[in-house]
Design an enzyme around this catalytic site. Sequence first.
Site, PDB file in Angstrom:
ATOM      1  N   LYS A 219     -12.589   9.059  -5.276  1.00 40.97           N
ATOM      2  CA  LYS A 219     -12.557  10.042  -4.172  1.00 40.97           C
ATOM      3  C   LYS A 219     -13.004  11.416  -4.680  1.00 40.97           C
ATOM      4  O   LYS A 219     -13.810  11.496  -5.593  1.00 40.97           O
ATOM      5  CB  LYS A 219     -11.161  10.101  -3.548  1.00 40.97           C
ATOM      6  CG  LYS A 219     -10.617   8.724  -3.208  1.00 40.97           C
ATOM      7  CD  LYS A 219      -9.417   8.781  -2.305  1.00 40.97           C
ATOM      8  CE  LYS A 219      -8.809   7.406  -2.182  1.00 40.97           C
ATOM      9  NZ  LYS A 219      -7.832   7.323  -1.115  1.00 40.97           N
TER      10      LYS A 219
ATOM     11  N   GLU B 216      -8.511  -2.689   3.853  1.00 37.96           N
ATOM     12  CA  GLU B 216      -7.652  -1.572   3.459  1.00 37.96           C
ATOM     13  C   GLU B 216      -6.855  -1.092   4.667  1.00 37.96           C
ATOM     14  O   GLU B 216      -7.355  -0.278   5.460  1.00 37.96           O
ATOM     15  CB  GLU B 216      -8.497  -0.416   2.933  1.00 37.96           C
ATOM     16  CG  GLU B 216      -9.332  -0.757   1.723  1.00 37.96           C
ATOM     17  CD  GLU B 216      -9.626   0.475   0.889  1.00 37.96           C
ATOM     18  OE1 GLU B 216      -9.197   0.498  -0.263  1.00 37.96           O
ATOM     19  OE2 GLU B 216     -10.237   1.413   1.405  1.00 37.96           O
TER      20      GLU B 216
ATOM     21  N   ASN C 150     -12.106   3.772  -6.718  1.00 33.89           N
ATOM     22  CA  ASN C 150     -12.666   4.822  -5.866  1.00 33.89           C
ATOM     23  C   ASN C 150     -11.999   6.136  -6.265  1.00 33.89           C
ATOM     24  O   ASN C 150     -10.839   6.361  -5.942  1.00 33.89           O
ATOM     25  CB  ASN C 150     -12.366   4.474  -4.391  1.00 33.89           C
ATOM     26  CG  ASN C 150     -12.726   5.610  -3.454  1.00 33.89           C
ATOM     27  OD1 ASN C 150     -13.441   6.539  -3.824  1.00 33.89           O
ATOM     28  ND2 ASN C 150     -12.217   5.540  -2.225  1.00 33.89           N
TER      29      ASN C 150
HETATM   30  C1  PEP Z   1      -8.657   3.788  -1.409  1.00 34.66           C
HETATM   31  O1  PEP Z   1      -8.893   4.973  -1.339  1.00 34.66           O
HETATM   32  O2  PEP Z   1      -9.555   2.972  -1.161  1.00 34.66           O
HETATM   33  C2  PEP Z   1      -7.319   3.374  -1.790  1.00 34.66           C
HETATM   34  C3  PEP Z   1      -6.998   2.118  -1.662  1.00 34.66           C
HETATM   35  O3  PEP Z   1      -6.476   4.352  -2.253  1.00 34.66           O
HETATM   36  P1  PEP Z   1      -5.025   4.103  -2.954  1.00 34.66           P
HETATM   37  O4  PEP Z   1      -5.204   3.013  -3.964  1.00 34.66           O
HETATM   38  O5  PEP Z   1      -4.704   5.415  -3.585  1.00 34.66           O
HETATM   39  O6  PEP Z   1      -4.088   3.702  -1.874  1.00 34.66           O
END
Ligand code: PEP
Length: 263
Positions: free
Chosen positions: A11, A170, A9
């Site tokens: 973002k 998550e 992801n």
């Molecule tokens: C996410 O945005 O879904 C995520 C898990 O971010 P990170 O891996 O940076 O914690």
Amino acid sequence: MRKKFIAGNWKMNLDSRTAGSLVQDLKEKIAQGNFACCLDVAVCPSFVYLPAVVEILQGSQIKIGAQDVYFEGNGAYTGEISVAMLKDIGCQYVIVGHSERRHVLGETDEIVNKKLNAVLTGGLEGILCIGELLEERENNQTEAVIERHLRQGLAGITAEQMSRVTIAYEPVWAIGTGKTASPDQAQQAHAFARGILADIYDSNLADSVRIQYGGSVKAGNAADLMNQKDVDGALVGGASLKAEDFMGIIQGGSGKSNCCCCG
Ligand code: PEP
């Protein structure tokens, strides 16, 4: 056996040049590693870079996802993107209910559910994100939050449609913080989530659904997390922005002991 699924992801990061070179690099590295039999890999760029990424990934095993979508089909919804538009340009997956959309942009379970419904009705695959805030974990509400996110997020989703749903657990306190859930914490939450899926549908269906872990996954912790019985891959934020880091996670997830066909 569930095939592992690792999705990046991106973002609101990268630009046309860095997005293009990242995906080109990943395409080459993945082709050399021949991971196709062991796991599914996807990248989720921002909307504006999706067409360019789709173009570069022609002929690659890497799949493409969007980070969000709107639930209406078309019309006067300025700034929004429909499922049909994503399908039209070659997207396969859509992330719904990411914690940043829930907690920064105010998405409710009802909105998340409408989005997932639209994704599945429109013929794409959904990655439904669930997970508790730090204070919810500290107040022993982790399971209640997982249950609510699943029951409300999956309302009206049929057993047939579930073959196109991945769940991403998550914990919000682990996202972008460098604080990863321990393999035990992840396994516990995933097993609990699978139990809820069995209750909503049945245990065969629950056993077939992939549950990714997300929250500060890196090359160094990927294998330990993904070796857990109910952890079927990873949703990766920060570490998906560099080909080398993301490849380290992919290698962690495709270790021989995890691979459904390499032994
Ligand atoms: C996410 O945005 O879904 C995520 C898990 O971010 P990170 O891996 O940076 O914690």
